[in-house]
Design a protein around this motif. Structure first.
Motif, short mmCIF file in Angstrom:
data_model
loop_
_atom_site.label_atom_id
_atom_site.label_comp_id
_atom_site.label_asym_id
_atom_site.label_seq_id
_atom_site.Cartn_x
_atom_site.Cartn_y
_atom_site.Cartn_z
N VAL A 36 1.03 -1.15 0.03
CA VAL A 36 -0.12 0.29 -0.05
C VAL A 36 0.88 1.27 0.15
CG1 VAL A 36 -1.39 1.45 1.44
CG2 VAL A 36 -2.06 -1.06 1.06
N GLU A 37 1.81 1.28 0.76
CA GLU A 37 2.71 2.13 0.93
C GLU A 37 3.47 2.55 -0.50
OE1 GLU A 37 6.81 4.28 3.33
OE2 GLU A 37 6.00 1.99 3.67
N ALA A 74 -7.68 -2.92 0.37
CA ALA A 74 -6.60 -1.84 0.74
C ALA A 74 -6.25 -0.96 -0.14
CB ALA A 74 -5.50 -2.63 1.43
N LEU A 75 -5.82 -1.35 -1.44
CA LEU A 75 -5.31 -0.69 -2.44
C LEU A 75 -6.32 0.40 -2.99
CD1 LEU A 75 -3.26 -3.02 -4.51
CD2 LEU A 75 -2.61 -1.36 -3.30
N ARG A 76 -7.67 0.02 -3.00
CA ARG A 76 -8.89 0.80 -3.39
C ARG A 76 -9.02 1.88 -2.37
NH1 ARG A 76 -13.01 -3.65 -5.88
NH2 ARG A 76 -12.06 -3.63 -8.03
N GLU A 77 -9.15 1.50 -0.97
CA GLU A 77 -9.24 2.74 -0.12
C GLU A 77 -8.16 3.63 -0.04
OE1 GLU A 77 -9.57 0.22 3.43
OE2 GLU A 77 -11.73 -0.49 3.03
N SER A 78 -7.04 3.25 -0.39
CA SER A 78 -5.66 3.96 -0.21
C SER A 78 -5.22 4.78 -1.52
CB SER A 78 -4.48 3.40 0.23
OG SER A 78 -4.92 2.59 1.42
N THR A 79 -5.72 4.54 -2.64
CA THR A 79 -5.24 5.01 -3.90
C THR A 79 -6.48 5.17 -4.95
OG1 THR A 79 -4.76 3.18 -5.08
CG2 THR A 79 -3.03 3.81 -3.69
N ASP A 80 -6.24 5.73 -6.05
CA ASP A 80 -7.12 5.78 -7.02
C ASP A 80 -6.90 4.85 -8.33
OD1 ASP A 80 -9.21 7.31 -5.98
OD2 ASP A 80 -8.24 9.20 -6.45
N LEU A 81 -5.68 4.22 -7.92
CA LEU A 81 -5.12 3.20 -9.13
C LEU A 81 -5.92 2.43 -9.48
CD1 LEU A 81 -1.39 2.87 -7.61
CD2 LEU A 81 -2.16 4.09 -9.33
N ALA A 248 8.96 3.56 -6.64
CA ALA A 248 8.45 5.06 -7.29
C ALA A 248 9.63 5.67 -8.04
CB ALA A 248 8.30 5.82 -5.94
N GLN A 249 11.25 4.94 -7.72
CA GLN A 249 12.28 5.74 -8.80
C GLN A 249 12.05 5.00 -10.01
OE1 GLN A 249 15.21 3.40 -5.82
NE2 GLN A 249 16.31 5.14 -6.24
#
Length: 285
Positions: A36-37, A74-81, A248-249
């Protein structure tokens, strides 16, 4: 020929994969919290979609249903990806377990268009399995991304579309996975040949180069108007002797290369436009 966005680019991040051991690469995101991070960082950097493999408590590849559901939520709750689950799992996962990945209700799923040698292993994708998975994706309203490891897979995609019609959403998005030992080489010539063979129904395509082919494939895809997949599933170094510390890099590097080609990262909005996925639940609230 597929249409492409001349001004925007979709960057998909594949942060984990199923091949690299946590012990060999401690910075690999294998826990839900790490994933998630990573997703949040990569979205902020310009990613629009995340291609997800999950791990168990011992950091080994798994297709555990509870973990898959928890990851999507968890990914849906934390991002719009756009959340894309791998139906490939690891090369050792049985076909029936791979079909059940769609039970976790992702936005998108990978759908590999043929069997390929994968280093010393075999990544099995027999034709009946491909057909069953594709029809299941249509039924469950999950948009497939067609993974193409070889030119024969491009031909198989044409065969699949002729037999079963368009995917849910009506768009055909492909990803060339290049440089896998046993698949097509990660070269500009191979990418040109693959794109030339794409079915007329193809609406967009991306490419990823494994290992040393990462930069050659990225540059070739950008020069041809394609989109990109990057991430630690595919490469673990930024340069010789320089390990990747964060996914992210790799997203940031792709964004910077795209800017040189006159294109901006479109983020989740572009991903949903290209794939025509169902809108995330929170958008209707």
């Amino acid at each position: 020929m597929p249409t492409t966005s001349p001004d925007q680019i979709l960057i998909t991040v594949a942060p984990t994969g199923a091949e690299t051991a946590k012990a060999d690469c401690p910075q690999l995101p294998t826990t839900l919290e790490e994933l998630v991070e990573t997703a949040c960082e990569c979205e902020a950097a310009g990613a629009g979609m995340i291609h997800v493999h999950i791990r168990d408590a011992d950091h080994r590849p798994t297709l555990d249903q509870t973990r898959l559901h928890d990851t999507v939520q968890a990914l849906r709750e934390s991002t719009d990806l756009v959340v894309q689950l791998s139906t490939g799992g690891s090369v050792h996962d049985p076909l029936d377990a791979r079909l059940k990945v769609l039970d976790a209700q992702p936005d998108s799923c990978s759908l590999t268009m043929g069997t390929t040698n994968f280093g010393n292993d075999v990544f099995s994708n027999p034709w009946p399995f491909i057909c069953e998975l594709y029809q299941l994706s249509q039924e469950r309203q999950v948009v497939p991304e067609f993974e193409l490891f070889d030119l024969g897979h491009v031909h198989a995609l044409d065969r699949l579309l002729n037999k079963f019609g368009l995917p849910y959403g009506g768009k055909v998005h492909c990803d060339f996975v290049m440089g896998v030992p046993g698949g097509m080489p990660g070269t500009a010539a191979a990418l040109v040949a693959g794109v030339a063979m794409l079915p007329a129904e193809t609406s967009s395509w991306s490419a990823t180069g494994i290992g040393r082919s990462t930069l050659p494939v990225m540059l070739a895809a950008l020069s041809m108007g394609g989109h990109l997949r990057v991430g630690m599933e595919d490469v673990l170094t930024l340069a010789k002797g320089v390990p990747v510390e964060r996914n992210a890099q790799l997203v940031e590097r792709a964004v910077s290369f795209a800017k040189l080609a006159g294109r901006a990262a479109g983020g989740p909005d572009l991903a949903r436009e290209l794939l025509q996925t169902s809108p995330p639940a929170h958008m209707g609230e």
